[in-house]
Design a protein around this motif. Structure first.
Motif, PDB file in Angstrom:
ATOM      1  N   ARG A  22       0.861  -1.182   0.000  1.00 47.71           N
ATOM      2  CA  ARG A  22       0.000   0.000   0.000  1.00 47.71           C
ATOM      3  C   ARG A  22       0.896   1.231   0.000  1.00 47.71           C
ATOM      4  O   ARG A  22       1.851   1.310   0.764  1.00 47.71           O
ATOM      5  CB  ARG A  22      -0.909   0.048   1.232  1.00 47.71           C
ATOM      6  CG  ARG A  22      -1.837  -1.141   1.372  1.00 47.71           C
ATOM      7  CD  ARG A  22      -2.901  -1.143   0.284  1.00 47.71           C
ATOM      8  NE  ARG A  22      -3.770  -2.297   0.395  1.00 47.71           N
ATOM      9  CZ  ARG A  22      -3.675  -3.384  -0.333  1.00 47.71           C
ATOM     10  NH1 ARG A  22      -2.719  -3.504  -1.229  1.00 47.71           N
ATOM     11  NH2 ARG A  22      -4.514  -4.388  -0.179  1.00 47.71           N
ATOM     12  N   TYR A  23       0.572   2.198  -0.856  1.00 44.63           N
ATOM     13  CA  TYR A  23       1.340   3.436  -0.901  1.00 44.63           C
ATOM     14  C   TYR A  23       1.053   4.292   0.326  1.00 44.63           C
ATOM     15  O   TYR A  23      -0.035   4.243   0.895  1.00 44.63           O
ATOM     16  CB  TYR A  23       0.981   4.257  -2.150  1.00 44.63           C
ATOM     17  CG  TYR A  23       1.530   3.683  -3.417  1.00 44.63           C
ATOM     18  CD1 TYR A  23       2.846   3.896  -3.774  1.00 44.63           C
ATOM     19  CD2 TYR A  23       0.729   2.911  -4.248  1.00 44.63           C
ATOM     20  CE1 TYR A  23       3.362   3.358  -4.949  1.00 44.63           C
ATOM     21  CE2 TYR A  23       1.236   2.381  -5.417  1.00 44.63           C
ATOM     22  CZ  TYR A  23       2.549   2.619  -5.766  1.00 44.63           C
ATOM     23  OH  TYR A  23       3.035   2.078  -6.909  1.00 44.63           O
ATOM     24  N   GLY A  24       2.030   5.121   0.702  1.00 48.00           N
ATOM     25  CA  GLY A  24       1.843   6.084   1.771  1.00 48.00           C
ATOM     26  C   GLY A  24       1.945   5.481   3.157  1.00 48.00           C
ATOM     27  O   GLY A  24       2.379   4.363   3.336  1.00 48.00           O
ATOM     28  N   ARG A  25       1.566   6.283   4.116  1.00 46.85           N
ATOM     29  CA  ARG A  25       1.650   5.843   5.496  1.00 46.85           C
ATOM     30  C   ARG A  25       0.296   6.015   6.154  1.00 46.85           C
ATOM     31  O   ARG A  25      -0.531   6.807   5.725  1.00 46.85           O
ATOM     32  CB  ARG A  25       2.711   6.621   6.262  1.00 46.85           C
ATOM     33  CG  ARG A  25       2.402   8.109   6.410  1.00 46.85           C
ATOM     34  CD  ARG A  25       3.520   8.821   7.169  1.00 46.85           C
ATOM     35  NE  ARG A  25       3.356  10.248   7.159  1.00 46.85           N
ATOM     36  CZ  ARG A  25       2.713  10.946   8.075  1.00 46.85           C
ATOM     37  NH1 ARG A  25       2.170  10.344   9.101  1.00 46.85           N
ATOM     38  NH2 ARG A  25       2.630  12.248   7.993  1.00 46.85           N
ATOM     39  N   THR A  26       0.090   5.287   7.209  1.00 44.37           N
ATOM     40  CA  THR A  26      -1.127   5.428   7.986  1.00 44.37           C
ATOM     41  C   THR A  26      -0.859   6.438   9.089  1.00 44.37           C
ATOM     42  O   THR A  26       0.149   6.349   9.785  1.00 44.37           O
ATOM     43  CB  THR A  26      -1.526   4.083   8.607  1.00 44.37           C
ATOM     44  OG1 THR A  26      -1.674   3.139   7.552  1.00 44.37           O
ATOM     45  CG2 THR A  26      -2.813   4.193   9.379  1.00 44.37           C
ATOM     46  N   THR A  27      -1.720   7.397   9.223  1.00 40.82           N
ATOM     47  CA  THR A  27      -1.557   8.422  10.249  1.00 40.82           C
ATOM     48  C   THR A  27      -2.456   8.096  11.429  1.00 40.82           C
ATOM     49  O   THR A  27      -3.665   7.931  11.265  1.00 40.82           O
ATOM     50  CB  THR A  27      -1.912   9.814   9.690  1.00 40.82           C
ATOM     51  OG1 THR A  27      -1.072  10.067   8.562  1.00 40.82           O
ATOM     52  CG2 THR A  27      -1.706  10.898  10.732  1.00 40.82           C
ATOM     53  N   ALA A  28      -1.861   7.975  12.592  1.00 42.91           N
ATOM     54  CA  ALA A  28      -2.638   7.691  13.802  1.00 42.91           C
ATOM     55  C   ALA A  28      -3.473   8.909  14.164  1.00 42.91           C
ATOM     56  O   ALA A  28      -3.027  10.046  14.050  1.00 42.91           O
ATOM     57  CB  ALA A  28      -1.713   7.329  14.951  1.00 42.91           C
ATOM     58  N   CYS A  32      -0.150  10.118  19.683  1.00 42.80           N
ATOM     59  CA  CYS A  32       1.175  10.625  19.303  1.00 42.80           C
ATOM     60  C   CYS A  32       1.244  12.131  19.511  1.00 42.80           C
ATOM     61  O   CYS A  32       1.704  12.874  18.641  1.00 42.80           O
ATOM     62  CB  CYS A  32       1.484  10.276  17.850  1.00 42.80           C
ATOM     63  SG  CYS A  32       1.641   8.526  17.537  1.00 42.80           S
ATOM     64  N   THR A  33       0.800  12.594  20.653  1.00 46.81           N
ATOM     65  CA  THR A  33       0.755  14.039  20.880  1.00 46.81           C
ATOM     66  C   THR A  33       2.138  14.685  20.859  1.00 46.81           C
ATOM     67  O   THR A  33       2.261  15.848  20.512  1.00 46.81           O
ATOM     68  CB  THR A  33       0.065  14.352  22.217  1.00 46.81           C
ATOM     69  OG1 THR A  33       0.751  13.638  23.256  1.00 46.81           O
ATOM     70  CG2 THR A  33      -1.390  13.925  22.189  1.00 46.81           C
ATOM     71  N   PHE A  34       3.201  13.917  21.201  1.00 46.36           N
ATOM     72  CA  PHE A  34       4.546  14.487  21.193  1.00 46.36           C
ATOM     73  C   PHE A  34       5.002  14.847  19.780  1.00 46.36           C
ATOM     74  O   PHE A  34       5.892  15.673  19.614  1.00 46.36           O
ATOM     75  CB  PHE A  34       5.547  13.508  21.815  1.00 46.36           C
ATOM     76  CG  PHE A  34       5.778  12.279  20.975  1.00 46.36           C
ATOM     77  CD1 PHE A  34       6.786  12.249  20.034  1.00 46.36           C
ATOM     78  CD2 PHE A  34       4.974  11.170  21.132  1.00 46.36           C
ATOM     79  CE1 PHE A  34       6.986  11.113  19.245  1.00 46.36           C
ATOM     80  CE2 PHE A  34       5.171  10.033  20.362  1.00 46.36           C
ATOM     81  CZ  PHE A  34       6.179  10.014  19.415  1.00 46.36           C
ATOM     82  N   SER A  35       4.388  14.271  18.761  1.00 43.82           N
ATOM     83  CA  SER A  35       4.836  14.515  17.398  1.00 43.82           C
ATOM     84  C   SER A  35       4.002  15.556  16.656  1.00 43.82           C
ATOM     85  O   SER A  35       4.290  15.861  15.507  1.00 43.82           O
ATOM     86  CB  SER A  35       4.835  13.211  16.604  1.00 43.82           C
ATOM     87  OG  SER A  35       3.521  12.740  16.440  1.00 43.82           O
ATOM     88  N   GLU A  36       3.007  16.100  17.320  1.00 40.31           N
ATOM     89  CA  GLU A  36       2.154  17.087  16.655  1.00 40.31           C
ATOM     90  C   GLU A  36       2.986  18.251  16.145  1.00 40.31           C
ATOM     91  O   GLU A  36       3.757  18.856  16.870  1.00 40.31           O
ATOM     92  CB  GLU A  36       1.076  17.590  17.610  1.00 40.31           C
ATOM     93  CG  GLU A  36      -0.023  16.579  17.838  1.00 40.31           C
ATOM     94  CD  GLU A  36      -1.113  17.107  18.740  1.00 40.31           C
ATOM     95  OE1 GLU A  36      -1.286  18.329  18.828  1.00 40.31           O
ATOM     96  OE2 GLU A  36      -1.779  16.266  19.366  1.00 40.31           O
ATOM     97  N   GLY A  37       2.828  18.539  14.858  1.00 37.90           N
ATOM     98  CA  GLY A  37       3.536  19.647  14.237  1.00 37.90           C
ATOM     99  C   GLY A  37       4.940  19.314  13.749  1.00 37.90           C
ATOM    100  O   GLY A  37       5.550  20.104  13.057  1.00 37.90           O
ATOM    101  N   ARG A  38       5.468  18.156  14.117  1.00 40.14           N
ATOM    102  CA  ARG A  38       6.816  17.782  13.679  1.00 40.14           C
ATOM    103  C   ARG A  38       6.833  17.212  12.270  1.00 40.14           C
ATOM    104  O   ARG A  38       7.834  17.307  11.577  1.00 40.14           O
ATOM    105  CB  ARG A  38       7.428  16.753  14.627  1.00 40.14           C
ATOM    106  CG  ARG A  38       7.754  17.322  15.971  1.00 40.14           C
ATOM    107  CD  ARG A  38       8.419  16.265  16.807  1.00 40.14           C
ATOM    108  NE  ARG A  38       8.830  16.799  18.079  1.00 40.14           N
ATOM    109  CZ  ARG A  38       9.517  16.129  18.965  1.00 40.14           C
ATOM    110  NH1 ARG A  38       9.877  14.892  18.730  1.00 40.14           N
ATOM    111  NH2 ARG A  38       9.854  16.682  20.104  1.00 40.14           N
ATOM    112  N   LEU A  39       5.760  16.563  11.883  1.00 41.47           N
ATOM    113  CA  LEU A  39       5.631  15.997  10.545  1.00 41.47           C
ATOM    114  C   LEU A  39       4.490  16.697   9.826  1.00 41.47           C
ATOM    115  O   LEU A  39       3.535  17.156  10.450  1.00 41.47           O
ATOM    116  CB  LEU A  39       5.339  14.498  10.616  1.00 41.47           C
ATOM    117  CG  LEU A  39       6.441  13.625  11.189  1.00 41.47           C
ATOM    118  CD1 LEU A  39       5.949  12.186  11.312  1.00 41.47           C
ATOM    119  CD2 LEU A  39       7.680  13.686  10.316  1.00 41.47           C
ATOM    120  N   PRO A  40       4.575  16.777   8.499  1.00 42.89           N
ATOM    121  CA  PRO A  40       3.467  17.397   7.765  1.00 42.89           C
ATOM    122  C   PRO A  40       2.182  16.602   7.946  1.00 42.89           C
ATOM    123  O   PRO A  40       2.190  15.379   7.909  1.00 42.89           O
ATOM    124  CB  PRO A  40       3.927  17.330   6.305  1.00 42.89           C
ATOM    125  CG  PRO A  40       5.383  17.063   6.336  1.00 42.89           C
ATOM    126  CD  PRO A  40       5.666  16.361   7.626  1.00 42.89           C
TER     127      PRO A  40
END
Length: 73
Positions: A22-28, A32-40
């Protein structure tokens, strides 16, 4: 020395890979509140790629595209 899989193993692995890839990634959605804003955020599209990779990290658009392309596979 190069090791090669047998033709039958190559066919069976290739078939399973093609069926499950499957292409792409699954976004939780949570957890994952520590990663908010770190990835598009994929829902914010190119604007968020520009914010995170180009403006925050200093990448060029070709570098950002290469980074996203690598993580797509």
């Amino acid at each position: 020395m190069t090791h090669m899989a047998t033709p039958s193993l190559q066919r069976s692995w290739g078939t399973r890979f093609k069926d499950q890839f499957r292409y792409g990634r699954t976004t939780a959605d949570s957890g994952c509140t520590f990663s908010e804003g770190r990835l598009p955020n994929p829902q914010e599209s190119c604007d968020d790629v520009d914010r995170v990779f180009v403006k925050n990290m200093g990448l060029t658009w070709p570098e950002a595209a290469a980074l996203m392309g690598v993580h797509t596979l």
